[in-house]
Structures are given as C-alpha cells and as structure tokens.
Design an enzyme around this catalytic site. Structure first.
Site, mmCIF file in Angstrom:
data_model
loop_
_atom_site.group_PDB
_atom_site.id
_atom_site.type_symbol
_atom_site.label_atom_id
_atom_site.label_comp_id
_atom_site.label_asym_id
_atom_site.label_seq_id
_atom_site.Cartn_x
_atom_site.Cartn_y
_atom_site.Cartn_z
ATOM 1 N N ASP A 98 -2.599 6.257 -3.461
ATOM 2 C CA ASP A 98 -1.433 5.626 -2.837
ATOM 3 C C ASP A 98 -0.954 4.484 -3.727
ATOM 4 O O ASP A 98 -1.453 4.293 -4.842
ATOM 5 C CB ASP A 98 -1.755 5.151 -1.413
ATOM 6 C CG ASP A 98 -2.711 3.977 -1.378
ATOM 7 O OD1 ASP A 98 -3.485 3.797 -2.356
ATOM 8 O OD2 ASP A 98 -2.718 3.228 -0.384
ATOM 9 N N ASP A 111 -1.272 1.275 -3.978
ATOM 10 C CA ASP A 111 -2.168 0.271 -4.553
ATOM 11 C C ASP A 111 -3.530 0.845 -4.892
ATOM 12 O O ASP A 111 -4.460 0.112 -5.224
ATOM 13 C CB ASP A 111 -2.305 -0.946 -3.635
ATOM 14 C CG ASP A 111 -2.992 -0.626 -2.328
ATOM 15 O OD1 ASP A 111 -3.003 0.552 -1.918
ATOM 16 O OD2 ASP A 111 -3.536 -1.547 -1.685
ATOM 17 N N SER A 155 0.821 -1.209 0.000
ATOM 18 C CA SER A 155 0.000 0.000 0.000
ATOM 19 C C SER A 155 0.855 1.260 0.000
ATOM 20 O O SER A 155 1.591 1.521 -0.941
ATOM 21 C CB SER A 155 -0.943 -0.051 1.207
ATOM 22 O OG SER A 155 -1.894 0.981 1.170
ATOM 23 N N ASP A 170 -6.023 2.172 -3.285
ATOM 24 C CA ASP A 170 -7.255 1.959 -2.536
ATOM 25 C C ASP A 170 -7.566 3.137 -1.612
ATOM 26 O O ASP A 170 -8.538 3.099 -0.862
ATOM 27 C CB ASP A 170 -7.230 0.646 -1.745
ATOM 28 C CG ASP A 170 -6.168 0.605 -0.656
ATOM 29 O OD1 ASP A 170 -5.350 1.548 -0.576
ATOM 30 O OD2 ASP A 170 -6.167 -0.366 0.124
#
Length: 447
Positions: free
Chosen positions: A242, A244, A103, A246
């Site tokens: 960010d 990833d 992440s 999400d």
C-alpha cells in the site's frame, strides 16, 4: 481522557481541511515535541518520514517548525516506508518518530503517525495527553534552545539492509520472477531494489509517483493491475504494497489474490513447527476470517482477537509476549524483526518459504478454506452518525437474531475514513447477503 483528533492510526483526513491543516500540524509538532522532550534528557531528536503525496511537503515543513520551536532536532528521511521510521527511531536514538502518510487512502488525504522512542506506535492514553496539549497551547523553547533540521540521505538504505537481514543467511531469490506493486508510494524505490539485490527477476508496477497518483488503481487496495502483470509476464508471484508499505497482499502465479489472513496462517503454522511461535498464539483483529481461527485450532494454536487497527494488534502482542500478528487487510507484524507492520519484510518471508519448500505460490497462499464473508462500506456525510439512528439499530438487532448460531456480524465506524463498515460471516451465502444488504440499505437511508 478523550481523543477527537486521533483515530485508529494517528491523525488523518483530507489535506488542507481540518484536522489535516498546516496550522494543526505545526501545533501537533510543538505538542509532541514538548511531550517527549519532557520525558528525556540530553540531545533531543525526531526522525520524520513521509510517503509520496504532494501535501507531504507542506506537513513536513509544518511539523518541523513546531518540533524545532520546542527544541527538537528534526532528522528528515524523505520518502520511506512507515516501518523504516519505527526502525530508525530506535537505531538513531531519537526521542520519537513521525510518519506523514494516509496509508491506503487516496492522494487527497494525508495523515500523521507517531512512534515513541522504543519504535512502537503511541498508546491511546499518550495520544490523549498530546491532544490535550494541542488544545491548551505549548510553551516554546528559549531562543538559544531552538532545534535544527537536517536531511538524512541514507535512511532508506539503512532500512533496506535491515529488511534483507531478516532472511536466512545465504538465501537468494535467483530464478523467481516477482511482480511488485508499490502503489506509487513510499516503497517505490525500496522494494524493487531489495528484491533485485536478493537475486529476483523484478517486474514493477506503481513505481512512478507524481504526488497525485498514490494508491490510484494500484497497490494492495486495487490489486487488479498487479494480478494482470503477473499473468502477462508469467511471474511466479506478486507482492502488492500500500501507499506507505506497511501492508501487503500476495498474488499467486495464476493471478489469484491472497489476503493477510492466509499469510498469517502460513507463517503461524511454519513458526509453530519450528517452535518459534511464542505462546502458540497468533494475534489478529475481529475482522479476520473464522476459517483462520478454525485452521489454528486444528493445529492446537489459538487466535487472540483485538479491535481493528494494527496498533491494537501490537499492543496485545506486547502485553501477551506473542511475536506474530496482523490484519486481514495485510498488516503483518513480526516483533522478532520490526515494531510495526512491514509489507516488504512479510513479502520476503513468503518468498523465503517458496525457496525453502520449492512450492508454487498457489500452494502456499491458500492455507485454509474461508468461511463466506461479506464486507460493504457506506460513506456518510457531516450529519449525525448513522449508527445512532433507530432504523439502523433495529436492522442490526434483526440481523443478529438471524445469525445466532449460524455466523457473526461486525458493524463499525472506520477510524481512518468517514465510512460505516458492515461485515458478516455465514456458511449460508443467501442469508449472508440478506443481512449485510439489509443493514447497508438502512445506513444509506440516513447517511
């Protein structure tokens, strides 16, 4: 049953150091493959996505080996946002989904997140069972039942069409100049393409991943580069994702950053007006600002708080039948559309509101006045947990006494990094600084 491998969002750590080693990834793949293969009959499938970290190749191969050893057929998506894995797990009728990503963490870290066949992240209980299987060892499949692996080339495009479909029919973004910062991460192709296809004038930041620069002075944890790009290009709005994709932060036309709390306030109020906010409730974590709670209360709405982690937000939403939730950090969960936080999808909802109202981003991104909030992080080493030290416990007790009737204090160990997070809210900013800095000093003394 206890969990030591799993944190608040899967397994995470520095690549090539326990627990994020290729050997453990292989064991995790075998365990989760055996667990979900036992739950279902017929053809057994797992979809695997990843972000742009160099170590993603290693973990993708290790997980695939473990999964196929228990009879799972691995469908490899390549770099895609985390929410794409949740979506494709269900649309491809897979037994489970896996996202390889740390992440917002630095490039040296990596992580493994799991989704069940319903597209939602696994519960603590299921993770504990899988962890027990890793420790006990897993029986492999018979030679003729070993699984196969294949690349899925169009997974990203399937996800992009789903994201675009969340906008009202016919709505376009013509005339809006958007800076999008993809953090050199999983959405480096997806986000600019979606925005361009919907008609926006797109300026990109963080779209040149090299395996080592994910989240490096860019993205939602470092929005300064995107804010500067908004001002330099005269953009109408900035979207900061960010690694990833999400989570998201918004940047208005003046370069001012708005967090997830402000976005949730905007959307909750709008959905309530349209009678779309189920149960008149927004779900957020203990980190969300008191100003958000007051904003909702003034409109006859309520805030349901959970412990930190978008997974816990989603669990509460499902249990209560609510459809909107998220985190101050920028996870925005809209279960009418997705099973997990989706930064790009949330950004499109904000842009749609700009089009619908004709208002500037600055008029939409500051829905409420924040109660002064101070958050500081203290990194600690391999010794005893600082929160167990007597001096730290005393500092926390003293701070709680000072804040009684004036504010609130939250101290917690990060579930994704070796950090102690010290957060307080108080109208008296001098007192706020005093209590936070006092606790931080005591934690640093033993960290």
């Amino acid at each position: 049953m206890s969990r030591t491998l799993f944190g608040t969002d899967g397994v995470r750590g520095t690549a090539n150091a326990y627990p994020m080693t290729a050997e453990l990834a292989l064991m995790l793949g075998a365990a989760v493959g055996r667990y979900f293969r036992n739950e279902h009959s017929g053809v057994h499938r797992v979809v695997i996505g990843k972000d742009t970290r160099l170590s993603g190749y290693m973990f993708e191969n290790a997980l695939t080996a473990g999964l196929t050893s228990t009879g799972m057929n691995a469908l490899l998506l390549g770099p895609v946002p985390t929410p794409a894995v949740g979506l494709l797990t269900t649309s491809m009728r897979a037994d489970l989904g896996i996202m390889i990503s740390a992440s917002h963490n630095p490039a040296a870290d990596n992580g493994i997140k799991f989704f069940g066949p319903d597209g939602f992240k696994l519960s603590d209980d299921v993770e504990a069972e899988i962890e027990a299987m890793v420790l006990a060892g897993v029986r492999p499949a018979q030679p003729n039942n070993i699984g196969r692996a294949r690349r899925i080339d169009d997974g990203r495009f399937r996800y992009q069409e789903r994201v675009k479909g969340t906008l009202p029919s016919g709505l376009r973004l013509d005339g809006i100049k958007v800076v999008v910062d993809c953090a050199n991460g999983a959405a480096y192709k997806t986000a600019p393409e979606v925005l361009w296809e919907l008609g926006a004038d797109v300026v990109t930041v963080g779209t040149d991943p090299n395996g080592l620069n994910i989240n490096d002075n860019c993205g939602s944890t470092k929005p300064a580069a995107a804010a500067e790009a908004v001002r330099r290009h005269g953009a109408d709005v900035g979207l900061c994702l960010d690694g990833d994709a999400d989570r998201i932060l918004m940047i208005d036309e003046n370069g001012r950053v708005a967090d997830g709390d402000q976005f949730m306030a905007l959307l909750a109020a709008r959905w309530a007006e349209e009678d779309r906010l189920k149960g008149g409730t927004l779900v957020a974590t203990v980190m969300s600002n008191l100003g958000l709670e007051r904003f909702l209360g003034d409109r006859g709405l309520r805030l349901e708080r959970t412990k930190v982690g978008d997974r816990y937000v989603v669990e509460a939403m499902r249990a209560g039948g609510w459809n909107l939730g998220g985190e101050q950090s920028g996870h925005i969960v809209m279960t009418d559309y997705a099973t997990t936080g989706d930064g790009l999808m949330a950004g499109l909802q904000f842009l749609a509101e700009m089009v619908r109202t004709g208002k500037k981003a600055s008029d939409l991104a500051q829905s409420f006045e924040r109660v002064p909030q101070l958050l500081k992080n203290v990194r600690y080493g391999d010794g005893p947990l600082p929160l167990d030290a007597d001096n730290v416990k005393k500092a926390i007790r003293d701070a709680e006494g000072l804040l009684t009737g004036k504010g609130r204090l939250l101290i917690r160990k990060s579930g994704t990094e070796p950090l102690i997070r010290v957060m307080a809210e108080c109208e008296d900013e001098d007192l706020l600084s005093q209590v936070v800095n006092g606790i931080v000093a005591e934690v640093e003394a033993v960290a």
